[in-house]
Design an enzyme around this catalytic site. Structure first.
Site, short mmCIF file in Angstrom:
data_model
loop_
_atom_site.label_atom_id
_atom_site.label_comp_id
_atom_site.label_asym_id
_atom_site.label_seq_id
_atom_site.Cartn_x
_atom_site.Cartn_y
_atom_site.Cartn_z
CG ASP A 21 -3.53 -4.97 -3.09
OD1 ASP A 21 -3.47 -5.55 -4.19
OD2 ASP A 21 -4.14 -5.43 -2.11
CG ASP A 38 -2.01 -1.07 1.12
OD1 ASP A 38 -1.99 -1.84 0.14
OD2 ASP A 38 -2.85 -1.15 2.04
#
Length: 290
Positions: A175, A152
């Protein structure tokens, strides 16, 4: 297709000498500037409620957790040297249950903000989500920056916002580019540090465009061989790669449904005119367009 706010272009082309006319604040760890921390310079802008202000940051390592508040607009953070002007912090989601969205190093809430020639880093241990940049405003520009982290790394929001990343370097594990905003990545280098997922868009259903990558280089750290282009954090995730170079680490299927076949009916994934060993679309999932 894209309706980015270009009223801040006048800031993008300013050399440092010209920036003085915009009331430049100089930050230097060695005490040779107006302030020794970036936070003090941001507070100065907050107090004066001044627009067209440049915060020029000299080379150095600044361990700071920073917020540019929503009422500050037309502010530019300009580094002396991208690779040697570093803003860093080490929070992650599992410290005192702070969660992903409080783990940021830099949170930018103001509209029409330019961040240029800087490294933004979250160097937390890999014990949870750890955001380097929380881009939380409309009309934001990030130019020639590095965003360093793991899971992230870069969060783009909110859903109605438009943001632009130009000539940036972004690295991470899982991600590491995620969120609901309309975000345009041009001539960026995207580096996967683990076998995992590059993007996790959460584009709202009523937003026409989510993530668009053009002329980008998708690369990987040594030993990384199996990465997905993206998976849908929310059902209507939108991600497009166009005129990009894909390294061999991109998986043949390209995209993942996040363990939910229903996402295949709604996710908006596109590829066009890409090159490189990972760009072959013959074995891509049938629900992506190419």
């Amino acid at each position: 297709m894209f309706k980015f706010k270009f009223s801040i272009i006048f800031l993008l082309l300013l050399p440092l000498t010209a920036a003085a006319q915009f009331d430049t604040i100089v930050v230097a760890r060695d005490g040779t500037g107006h302030y020794r921390t970036v936070a003090e310079a941001i507070d100065k802008c907050r107090a004066l409620m001044d627009t067209q202000r440049v915060i020029y940051i000299k080379k150095g390592i600044y361990k700071e957790k920073l917020v540019i508040p929503s009422h500050l607009t037309h502010i530019q953070l300009l580094g002396e040297d991208r690779d040697n002007t570093i803003i860093t912090y080490d929070d992650h989601a599992n410290i005192n249950n702070m969660g992903t969205f409080n783990s940021y190093t830099l949170k930018v809430c103001g509209q029409e903000i330019v961040i240029r020639d800087l490294t933004i880093e979250n160097n937390a241990a890999q014990l949870g989500q750890a955001v380097a940049l929380f881009a939380d405003g409309d009309g934001q520009y990030y130019i020639n920056c590095r965003f360093l982290g793991n899971q992230d790394t870069v969060y783009t929001g909110p859903g109605k916002a438009t943001q632009h990343f130009d000539d940036c370097y972004i690295e991470g594990t899982t991600d590491f580019i995620f969120g609901p905003a309309t975000a345009y990545f041009d001539h960026c280098t995207i580096v996967s540090k683990k076998n995992s997922y590059i993007t996790a868009a959460s584009t709202p259903k009523d937003v026409e465009v989510g993530y668009v990558f053009t002329n980008c280089q998708l690369k990987a750290a040594p030993g990384v061989t199996k990465c997905y282009l993206g998976r849908p954090w929310r059902p209507y995730a939108y991600t497009m790669f166009k005129d990009c170079y894909f390294g061999s680490h991109i998986r043949p299927e390209g995209w993942d449904n996040w363990r939910n076949p229903e996402n295949e009916k709604t996710a908006r994934y596109f590829e066009a005119h890409n090159s490189g060993p990972g760009a072959d679309t013959s074995k891509r999932v049938k629900w992506a367009k190419h």
